[in-house]
Design an enzyme around this catalytic site. Structure first.
Site, PDB file in Angstrom:
ATOM      1  N   LYS A 210       0.814  -1.216   0.000  1.00  0.00           N
ATOM      2  CA  LYS A 210       0.000   0.000   0.000  1.00  0.00           C
ATOM      3  C   LYS A 210       0.850   1.269   0.000  1.00  0.00           C
ATOM      4  O   LYS A 210       0.395   2.316  -0.443  1.00  0.00           O
ATOM      5  CB  LYS A 210      -0.989  -0.032   1.158  1.00  0.00           C
ATOM      6  CG  LYS A 210      -1.989  -1.170   0.956  1.00  0.00           C
ATOM      7  CD  LYS A 210      -3.174  -1.117   1.850  1.00  0.00           C
ATOM      8  CE  LYS A 210      -4.201  -2.165   1.452  1.00  0.00           C
ATOM      9  NZ  LYS A 210      -3.699  -3.556   1.542  1.00  0.00           N
TER      10      LYS A 210
HETATM   11  C1  LIG Z   1      -4.279  -4.633   0.930  1.00  0.00           C
HETATM   12  C2  LIG Z   1      -3.479  -5.880   0.796  1.00  0.00           C
HETATM   13  C3  LIG Z   1      -3.826  -6.905  -0.119  1.00  0.00           C
HETATM   14  C4  LIG Z   1      -5.071  -6.838  -0.970  1.00  0.00           C
HETATM   15  O1  LIG Z   1      -4.989  -5.859  -1.969  1.00  0.00           O
HETATM   16  P1  LIG Z   1      -6.328  -5.355  -2.717  1.00  0.00           P
HETATM   17  O2  LIG Z   1      -5.883  -4.186  -3.495  1.00  0.00           O
HETATM   18  O3  LIG Z   1      -7.273  -4.977  -1.612  1.00  0.00           O
HETATM   19  O4  LIG Z   1      -6.826  -6.477  -3.544  1.00  0.00           O
HETATM   20  C5  LIG Z   1      -2.997  -8.011  -0.222  1.00  0.00           C
HETATM   21  N1  LIG Z   1      -1.904  -8.145   0.555  1.00  0.00           N
HETATM   22  C6  LIG Z   1      -1.536  -7.192   1.447  1.00  0.00           C
HETATM   23  C7  LIG Z   1      -0.340  -7.421   2.282  1.00  0.00           C
HETATM   24  C8  LIG Z   1      -2.293  -6.023   1.596  1.00  0.00           C
HETATM   25  O5  LIG Z   1      -1.926  -5.096   2.490  1.00  0.00           O
END
Ligand SMILES: *Cc1c(COP(=O)(O)O)cnc(C)c1O
Length: 475
Positions: free
Chosen positions: A120
């Site tokens: 993120k």
């Molecule tokens: C947010 C997240 C996901 C999922 O990603 P999306 O964009 O919601 O599909 C997968 N792995 C980690 C470690 C995350 O923080």
């Protein structure tokens, strides 16, 4: 470039006008009115670029209302080796999202080298710089209110810390996050960051955010905003690393690759879908879920059935624990030929908690054009995959990336490199690593001992009025 709503009843907007908001006024999600098409000459030229220069070229196609020189400077200050410094497995930080080779034709792409060790950061860091720039230009300010169970809250705080005209109020469930996650968030001493630990579950925190956001007068008066995963700028920023991964895994633009994406809210893989629609040679997009398999079910059967809270599992890949996928509407808009009337009809059901079924429709027959396949992974698969990767490749995976690799191995194509997106580092999920490998994951040096730093957090009962008072006193 202008942005339209998936539900068709919102006036087209410029990028900066949708940057600070969430949903379109008609309840839909914003998307570009068309996807820029990348020709072969551009692709050849881009192969030689640094990550920041590549990001600029791609984002400039979507952001046409920020002067090019300003956009270039914002992107250059976001994507530096100093920000994405937590590389592992000998990765080159200058590449920002380097590949780790597991074997011939099988890679992970490190998206979690940023400040909070989860992917993120890739988009949120850009969002922080874009927010500050646009708010400065307009002489405005924003107060971001969010709820987190871990990754999103810390990524938002590290992106917004110290930014002018931005305050962050992040609600988290008291005592429910790991000691490391708590330390990451609560040890921030920046005056514009406020941590509120709610004595309840994540859903209680989320309900408070919804209640405050539904109070339109309060929201307008106190300039309450959000940075959730439906924010278009976050999706746009994520398109870049698909291009970077493609260039790193291939020698020429005649080749194809596949990406495997550990998925929850469909934000990450939505960016992959858009990269493919722009003309990046992606043979397959492999969607991986955990036990919360609402998306795997859709891609196998055509039925989309949002789950209730009671049906949603708490798993060892917690950032994928979702009951419905907030970005999925963007993909369905493309699948149904960008017809907002169809999307509105489908989401009239979803918004009431009902399922829809596309399997017998003409839309479902278009599915093969979009290159998706899917699969799911459970706790025992995750443990076995972490053991397998450690034993076979000497690479330690986090739990989410393990779900990605498990499903990737079921969908490899001969002579097409498979790139598994690494969405977090194992250091964030010590307990499961211990269970799988009987050892502690290695932590980046600068994050050692953060649990011992002084923490700034206010503990509150899950009470909407009390949270509103807390905000007002600090604005
Ligand atoms: C947010 C997240 C996901 C999922 O990603 P999306 O964009 O919601 O599909 C997968 N792995 C980690 C470690 C995350 O923080």
């Amino acid at each position: 470039m202008r942005y339209i709503s998936t539900r068709g009843h919102a006036a087209p907007q410029a990028f900066c006008d949708i940057l600070l908001g969430g949903l379109a006024p008609d309840g839909g999600l914003y998307l570009p009115e068309s996807y820029p098409q990348i020709n072969r000459a551009e692709l050849d030229a881009w192969r030689k670029l640094s990550y920041a220069d590549l990001a600029y070229e791609i984002l400039a196609k979507f952001i046409t209302d920020i002067p090019p020189a300003d956009l270039k400077a914002l992107v250059a200050k976001t994507y530096t080796a100093a920000v994405y410094c937590h590389t592992r497995n000998g990765g080159d930080a200058a590449q920002i999202t380097p590949l780790t080779k597991l074997e011939d034709g099988l890679y992970t792409q490190e998206l979690s080298n940023g400040p909070t060790l989860a992917f993120k950061d890739m988009a949120m860091q850009l969002l922080g710089n874009l927010f500050e720039y646009v708010l400065d230009k307009r002489g405005e300010s924003i107060n971001i209110l969010g709820a987190t169970s871990g990754d999103t809250g810390s990524a938002a705080e590290y992106a917004m810390r110290g930014k002018h005209n931005v305050k962050v109020f992040m609600l988290s469930p008291d005592g429910k996050m790991s000691a490391f996650q708590r330390a990451q968030m609560y040890s921030l001493q920046d005056a514009n960051i406020f941590n509120i630990a709610v004595t309840g579950m994540f859903d209680d925190a989320q309900d408070i955010v919804k209640a405050v956001s539904n109070d339109a007068a309060f929201k307008a008066k106190y300039k309450i905003g959000a940075v959730n995963s439906i924010n278009w700028a976050r999706v746009a920023a994520q398109i870049v690393y698909y291009f970077q991964g493609y260039f790193l895994a291939t020698k020429s633009n005649d080749e194809q690759v596949a990406f495997a994406v550990p998925s929850g809210n469909f934000g990450n893989i939505c960016a992959g879908h858009i990269a493919r629609q722009m003309g990046l040679p992606i043979a397959r997009l492999v969607l991986a879920t955990n036990e919360n398999d609402v998306l795997d079910e859709f891609f196998r059967t055509g039925v989309y059935r949002p789950r209730t809270t009671a049906e949603t599992n708490v798993t060892s890949s917690p950032s994928m624990d979702i009951s419905k996928a907030s970005n999925f509407e963007r993909f369905v808009f493309d699948l149904v030929g960008r017809d907002p009337a169809v999307v509105s009809e489908l989401w009239a059901k979803v918004d009431k908690g009902q399922a829809f079924d596309l399997s017998a429709t003409v839309h479902w027959s278009k599915m093969p054009d979009f290159g998706f396949v899917s699969g799911k992974s459970t706790h025992i698969d995750r443990i076995n995959t972490i053991r397998f990767a450690q034993g076979r490749y000497n690479v330690m995976l986090d739990t989410h990336t393990a779900d990605g690799l498990k499903v990737a191995l079921e969908h490899r194509l001969p002579s097409v490199p498979m790139i598994v997106l690494e969405t977090a580092q194992p250091a964030k999920f010590e307990e499961t690593i211990r269970e799988a490998l009987g050892q502690e994951p290695v932590r980046p040096v600068d994050l050692m001992g953060i649990e011992k730093l002084p923490q700034r957090v206010d503990v509150m009962a899950p009470d909407v009025e009390a949270v509103k008072r807390y905000l007002v006193e600090r604005l």
